[in-house]
Design an enzyme around this catalytic site. Structure first.
Site, PDB file in Angstrom:
ATOM      1  N   LYS A   1       0.050   4.175  -0.296  1.00 29.19           N
ATOM      2  CA  LYS A   1      -0.545   5.330   0.179  1.00 29.19           C
ATOM      3  C   LYS A   1      -0.363   6.764  -0.409  1.00 29.19           C
ATOM      4  CE  LYS A   1      -0.263   3.237   4.745  1.00 29.19           C
ATOM      5  NZ  LYS A   1       0.152   3.388   6.265  1.00 29.19           N
TER       6      LYS A   1
ATOM      7  N   GLU B   1      -5.145  -4.811  10.801  1.00 23.96           N
ATOM      8  CA  GLU B   1      -3.976  -3.891  10.706  1.00 23.96           C
ATOM      9  C   GLU B   1      -4.498  -3.220  12.049  1.00 23.96           C
ATOM     10  OE1 GLU B   1      -2.362  -2.730   6.607  1.00 23.96           O
ATOM     11  OE2 GLU B   1      -3.802  -1.386   7.250  1.00 23.96           O
TER      12      GLU B   1
ATOM     13  N   HIS C   1      -9.569   1.375   5.258  1.00 23.92           N
ATOM     14  CA  HIS C   1      -7.998   1.487   5.677  1.00 23.92           C
ATOM     15  C   HIS C   1      -8.244   2.251   7.133  1.00 23.92           C
ATOM     16  CE1 HIS C   1      -3.877   2.438   6.639  1.00 23.92           C
ATOM     17  NE2 HIS C   1      -3.625   1.310   6.010  1.00 23.92           N
TER      18      HIS C   1
ATOM     19  N   GLY D   1       2.820   2.346  10.773  1.00 21.73           N
ATOM     20  CA  GLY D   1       3.860   3.182  10.786  1.00 21.73           C
ATOM     21  C   GLY D   1       4.650   3.698  12.026  1.00 21.73           C
TER      22      GLY D   1
ATOM     23  N   GLU E   1      -6.595   4.767   8.178  1.00 24.92           N
ATOM     24  CA  GLU E   1      -6.369   5.955   7.809  1.00 24.92           C
ATOM     25  C   GLU E   1      -7.444   6.699   7.125  1.00 24.92           C
ATOM     26  OE1 GLU E   1      -2.581   5.253   5.822  1.00 24.92           O
ATOM     27  OE2 GLU E   1      -1.764   4.867   7.610  1.00 24.92           O
TER      28      GLU E   1
ATOM     29  N   ASN F   1       1.044  -1.251  -0.065  1.00 20.10           N
ATOM     30  CA  ASN F   1       0.190   0.173  -0.042  1.00 20.10           C
ATOM     31  C   ASN F   1       1.002   1.084  -0.023  1.00 20.10           C
ATOM     32  OD1 ASN F   1      -1.831   2.074   0.558  1.00 20.10           O
ATOM     33  ND2 ASN F   1      -2.480   1.307   2.699  1.00 20.10           N
TER      34      ASN F   1
ATOM     35  N   SER G   1       3.749  -2.141  10.258  1.00 19.42           N
ATOM     36  CA  SER G   1       5.282  -2.487  10.567  1.00 19.42           C
ATOM     37  C   SER G   1       5.743  -3.577  10.132  1.00 19.42           C
ATOM     38  CB  SER G   1       5.576  -2.129  11.973  1.00 19.42           C
ATOM     39  OG  SER G   1       5.229  -0.674  12.236  1.00 19.42           O
TER      40      SER G   1
HETATM   41  P1  13P Z   1       3.223   0.411   7.518  1.00 18.72           P
HETATM   42  O1  13P Z   1       3.871  -0.961   7.065  1.00 18.72           O
HETATM   43  O2  13P Z   1       3.966   1.799   6.943  1.00 18.72           O
HETATM   44  O3  13P Z   1       3.097   0.177   9.069  1.00 18.72           O
HETATM   45  O4  13P Z   1       1.763   0.568   7.070  1.00 18.72           O
HETATM   46  C1  13P Z   1       0.797  -0.490   6.955  1.00 18.72           C
HETATM   47  C2  13P Z   1      -0.419  -0.020   6.386  1.00 18.72           C
HETATM   48  O5  13P Z   1      -1.150   0.819   6.883  1.00 18.72           O
HETATM   49  C3  13P Z   1      -0.673  -0.969   5.295  1.00 18.72           C
HETATM   50  O6  13P Z   1      -1.867  -0.588   4.799  1.00 18.72           O
END
Ligand code: 13P
Length: 245
Positions: free
Chosen positions: A11, A161, A91, A167, A93, A9, A207
């Protein structure tokens, strides 16, 4: 047998020059025994599908409506039209930044399905919810409300997640990941029947990186990863793919 899925992803990262990473990744993907999916920003979906047959491409969101007056949004049909096969929905976010609810995620999933896309529906608890021992309840509620009826092993992937792991460099213990994945599997089997419930792939995200991917991939009911930061560079993501192969 569920085929493992290494999903990246990107983002809100990636310009045209990032397509170079895809060329490198293609050489890895063609030899991998897992499926390799990249969900770039919408601006790169079309070009990514045209430069590689070995990497599957997906979107990061779609609108719940088929089309219409929604400035700045993207429809499931537009993603499919550019060659996307998957779309990430719900997601954390988006739940956080755009106030997306389980009900909206369910509507979006329906729309994705109507356009032939496989939905990667994301669920996950916050740190406060985990510390209050509410993880399983939260995940159960999100699963029930975010996933429409008629799920199949082809149209649905579920990504666990934990919000606090995204992150941050923090990850749950392998036991904690296993507990949630086993629970998700049990809930899917109960709702959709054993055949369907067993065929839906469950990804871990938060992560995940070249160092921890193999250990996480070995946990029961982990069928792959949804990887953010470590998917941006082919050198890193190749190692995650290798761990999942
Ligand atoms: P990270 O791998 O940067 O922690 O992000 C995970 C994520 O949100 C994948 O959708």
């Amino acid at each position: 047998m569920r085929k493992k899925l290494a999903a990246g992803n990107w983002k809100m990262n990636g310009l045209r020059e990032s397509l170079q990473e895809i060329k490198t990744l293609s050489e890895v993907a063609v030899k991998a025994s897992c499926e390799v999916l990249i969900c770039p920003p919408a601006t790169l979906v079309q070009s990514m599908t045209s430069i590689s047959n070995d990497i599957i491409v997906g979107g990061q969101d779609c609108h719940a409506d088929a089309s219409g007056a929604h400035t700045g949004d993207i429809s499931a049909a537009m993603l499919a039209d550019c060659g996307a096969q998957y779309v990430i929905l719900g997601h954390s976010e988006r739940r956080e930044d755009h106030g997306e609810t389980d009900e909206l995620v369910r509507e979006k999933t329906r729309t994705a399905w109507s356009n032939g896309l496989t939905a990667i529906v994301c669920v996950g608890e916050s740190l406060a919810q985990r510390e209050a021992s509410n993880t399983i309840d939260i995940i159960g509620g999100q699963l029930a409300a975010s996933i429409p009826d008629n799920a199949t092993g082809e149209n649905l992937v579920v990504a666990y997640e934990p919000v606090w792991a995204i992150g941050t460099g923090l990850t749950p213990t392998l036991d904690q990941i296993g507990e949630v994945h086993d629970f998700i599997r049990m809930r899917l089997e109960r709702r959709f029947g054993e055949g369907v419930g067993r065929s839906v792939r469950l990804l871990y995200g938060g992560s995940m990186n070249p160092k921890n991917a193999a250990d996480i991939a070995a946990v029961s009911n982990v069928d792959g990863g949804l990887v953010g930061g470590a998917s941006l560079k082919a050198a890193d993501f190749s190692q995650v793919i290798a761990a999942l192969s």
